[in-house]
Design a protein around this motif. Structure first.
Motif, PDB file in Angstrom:
ATOM      1  N   ARG A  69     -91.901 -36.383  10.564  1.00  0.00           N
ATOM      2  CA  ARG A  69     -92.668 -37.463   9.543  1.00  0.00           C
ATOM      3  C   ARG A  69     -93.686 -36.643   9.341  1.00  0.00           C
ATOM      4  O   ARG A  69     -94.514 -35.746  10.175  1.00  0.00           O
ATOM      5  N   GLU A  70     -94.034 -36.677   8.189  1.00  0.00           N
ATOM      6  CA  GLU A  70     -95.465 -35.978   7.649  1.00  0.00           C
ATOM      7  C   GLU A  70     -96.660 -36.598   8.244  1.00  0.00           C
ATOM      8  O   GLU A  70     -96.854 -37.828   8.251  1.00  0.00           O
ATOM      9  N   THR A  71     -97.734 -35.638   8.223  1.00  0.00           N
ATOM     10  CA  THR A  71     -98.980 -36.056   8.665  1.00  0.00           C
ATOM     11  C   THR A  71    -100.025 -35.615   8.088  1.00  0.00           C
ATOM     12  O   THR A  71    -101.319 -35.924   7.832  1.00  0.00           O
ATOM     13  N   VAL A  72     -99.597 -34.878   7.014  1.00  0.00           N
ATOM     14  CA  VAL A  72    -100.684 -34.188   5.789  1.00  0.00           C
ATOM     15  C   VAL A  72     -99.990 -34.357   4.623  1.00  0.00           C
ATOM     16  O   VAL A  72     -98.962 -34.356   4.319  1.00  0.00           O
ATOM     17  N   THR A  73    -100.619 -34.947   3.589  1.00  0.00           N
ATOM     18  CA  THR A  73    -100.412 -34.953   2.224  1.00  0.00           C
ATOM     19  C   THR A  73    -100.969 -33.771   1.526  1.00  0.00           C
ATOM     20  O   THR A  73    -102.166 -33.317   1.541  1.00  0.00           O
ATOM     21  N   TYR A  74    -100.170 -33.057   0.660  1.00  0.00           N
ATOM     22  CA  TYR A  74    -100.216 -31.886   0.175  1.00  0.00           C
ATOM     23  C   TYR A  74    -100.482 -32.059  -1.224  1.00  0.00           C
ATOM     24  O   TYR A  74     -99.956 -32.824  -1.937  1.00  0.00           O
ATOM     25  N   PRO A  75    -101.466 -31.117  -1.864  1.00  0.00           N
ATOM     26  CA  PRO A  75    -101.802 -31.524  -3.377  1.00  0.00           C
ATOM     27  C   PRO A  75    -100.691 -30.975  -4.187  1.00  0.00           C
ATOM     28  O   PRO A  75     -99.872 -30.001  -3.849  1.00  0.00           O
ATOM     29  N   GLU A  76    -100.580 -31.622  -5.219  1.00  0.00           N
ATOM     30  CA  GLU A  76     -99.593 -31.053  -6.327  1.00  0.00           C
ATOM     31  C   GLU A  76     -99.623 -29.508  -6.669  1.00  0.00           C
ATOM     32  O   GLU A  76    -100.869 -29.068  -6.653  1.00  0.00           O
ATOM     33  N   GLY A  77     -98.567 -28.809  -6.515  1.00  0.00           N
ATOM     34  CA  GLY A  77     -98.391 -27.411  -6.806  1.00  0.00           C
ATOM     35  C   GLY A  77     -98.746 -26.646  -5.406  1.00  0.00           C
ATOM     36  O   GLY A  77     -98.689 -25.488  -5.562  1.00  0.00           O
ATOM     37  N   TRP A  78     -98.998 -27.376  -4.361  1.00  0.00           N
ATOM     38  CA  TRP A  78     -99.108 -26.540  -3.090  1.00  0.00           C
ATOM     39  C   TRP A  78     -97.867 -25.856  -2.718  1.00  0.00           C
ATOM     40  O   TRP A  78     -96.824 -26.265  -3.032  1.00  0.00           O
ATOM     41  N   VAL A  79     -98.248 -24.352  -2.230  1.00  0.00           N
ATOM     42  CA  VAL A  79     -97.268 -23.812  -1.773  1.00  0.00           C
ATOM     43  C   VAL A  79     -97.278 -23.180  -0.267  1.00  0.00           C
ATOM     44  O   VAL A  79     -98.238 -22.882  -0.093  1.00  0.00           O
ATOM     45  N   GLY A  80     -96.426 -23.264   0.358  1.00  0.00           N
ATOM     46  CA  GLY A  80     -96.393 -22.799   1.631  1.00  0.00           C
ATOM     47  C   GLY A  80     -95.262 -23.662   2.692  1.00  0.00           C
ATOM     48  O   GLY A  80     -94.519 -24.331   2.399  1.00  0.00           O
ATOM     49  N   HIS A  81     -95.634 -23.289   4.052  1.00  0.00           N
ATOM     50  CA  HIS A  81     -94.701 -23.987   4.927  1.00  0.00           C
ATOM     51  C   HIS A  81     -95.087 -25.308   5.414  1.00  0.00           C
ATOM     52  O   HIS A  81     -96.550 -25.285   6.025  1.00  0.00           O
ATOM     53  N   PRO A  82     -94.586 -26.398   5.159  1.00  0.00           N
ATOM     54  CA  PRO A  82     -95.436 -27.937   5.634  1.00  0.00           C
ATOM     55  C   PRO A  82     -95.438 -27.828   7.134  1.00  0.00           C
ATOM     56  O   PRO A  82     -94.603 -27.389   7.771  1.00  0.00           O
ATOM     57  N   GLU A  83     -96.433 -28.593   7.535  1.00  0.00           N
ATOM     58  CA  GLU A  83     -96.561 -28.838   8.926  1.00  0.00           C
ATOM     59  C   GLU A  83     -95.649 -29.458   9.624  1.00  0.00           C
ATOM     60  O   GLU A  83     -95.364 -29.649  10.926  1.00  0.00           O
ATOM     61  N   ASN A  84     -94.677 -30.120   8.815  1.00  0.00           N
ATOM     62  CA  ASN A  84     -93.855 -31.127   9.464  1.00  0.00           C
ATOM     63  C   ASN A  84     -92.445 -30.640   9.417  1.00  0.00           C
ATOM     64  O   ASN A  84     -91.326 -31.143  10.081  1.00  0.00           O
ATOM     65  N   ALA A  85     -92.166 -29.207   8.977  1.00  0.00           N
ATOM     66  CA  ALA A  85     -90.981 -28.628   8.790  1.00  0.00           C
ATOM     67  C   ALA A  85     -90.861 -27.435  10.091  1.00  0.00           C
ATOM     68  O   ALA A  85     -91.693 -26.629  10.276  1.00  0.00           O
ATOM     69  N   VAL A  86     -89.842 -27.546  10.847  1.00  0.00           N
ATOM     70  CA  VAL A  86     -89.598 -26.705  12.040  1.00  0.00           C
ATOM     71  C   VAL A  86     -88.154 -26.050  12.120  1.00  0.00           C
ATOM     72  O   VAL A  86     -87.393 -26.977  11.818  1.00  0.00           O
ATOM     73  N   TRP A  87     -88.148 -24.668  12.344  1.00  0.00           N
ATOM     74  CA  TRP A  87     -86.690 -24.157  12.583  1.00  0.00           C
ATOM     75  C   TRP A  87     -86.108 -24.311  13.849  1.00  0.00           C
ATOM     76  O   TRP A  87     -86.757 -24.414  14.864  1.00  0.00           O
ATOM     77  N   PHE A  88     -84.626 -24.520  13.681  1.00  0.00           N
ATOM     78  CA  PHE A  88     -84.042 -24.513  14.988  1.00  0.00           C
ATOM     79  C   PHE A  88     -82.873 -23.688  14.900  1.00  0.00           C
ATOM     80  O   PHE A  88     -82.276 -23.770  13.687  1.00  0.00           O
ATOM     81  N   CYS A  89     -82.444 -22.975  15.793  1.00  0.00           N
ATOM     82  CA  CYS A  89     -81.041 -22.349  15.765  1.00  0.00           C
ATOM     83  C   CYS A  89     -79.674 -23.209  15.711  1.00  0.00           C
ATOM     84  O   CYS A  89     -80.083 -24.772  16.023  1.00  0.00           O
ATOM     85  N   ALA A  90     -78.693 -22.968  15.056  1.00  0.00           N
ATOM     86  CA  ALA A  90     -77.549 -23.905  15.176  1.00  0.00           C
ATOM     87  C   ALA A  90     -77.357 -24.582  16.555  1.00  0.00           C
ATOM     88  O   ALA A  90     -77.215 -25.673  16.561  1.00  0.00           O
ATOM     89  N   GLY A  91     -77.651 -23.708  17.475  1.00  0.00           N
ATOM     90  CA  GLY A  91     -77.166 -24.207  18.736  1.00  0.00           C
ATOM     91  C   GLY A  91     -78.194 -25.279  19.454  1.00  0.00           C
ATOM     92  O   GLY A  91     -77.761 -25.967  20.234  1.00  0.00           O
ATOM     93  N   HIS A  92     -79.241 -25.131  19.006  1.00  0.00           N
ATOM     94  CA  HIS A  92     -80.406 -26.316  19.346  1.00  0.00           C
ATOM     95  C   HIS A  92     -80.662 -27.411  18.285  1.00  0.00           C
ATOM     96  O   HIS A  92     -81.396 -28.389  18.470  1.00  0.00           O
TER      97      HIS A  92
END
Length: 72
Positions: A27-50
């Motif tokens: 779930r998003e907790t931050v609204t990013y401005p149009e054209g924003w570039v970067g890694h969003p705070e709500n996106a998290v990497w997991f290995c295939a095993g987890h």
């Protein structure tokens, strides 16, 4: 942000069974401005095993979900 599992030390260059990664959006907790570039705070990497540990948790914020995962 390069792939690194939020649960274990698996990284793309790690030797072993964890070679694939899944980017999970919580779930998003931050609204990013149009054209924003970067890694969003709500996106998290997991290995295939987890990746399955986040099933049913994507309605939470990333911090809430990670805390629940760590509590086991």
């Amino acid at each position: 942000m390069p792939p690194m599992c939020a649960v274990c030390p698996a990284a793309p260059h790690s030797a072993g069974k964890f070679t694939d990664f899944v980017l999970v959006h919580f779930r998003e907790t931050v609204t990013y401005p149009e054209g924003w570039v970067g890694h969003p705070e709500n996106a998290v990497w997991f290995c295939a095993g987890h990746a399955s540990v986040v099933e049913g948790l994507t309605d939470l914020t990333a911090d809430e979900a990670l805390e629940r995962i760590r509590q086991g």
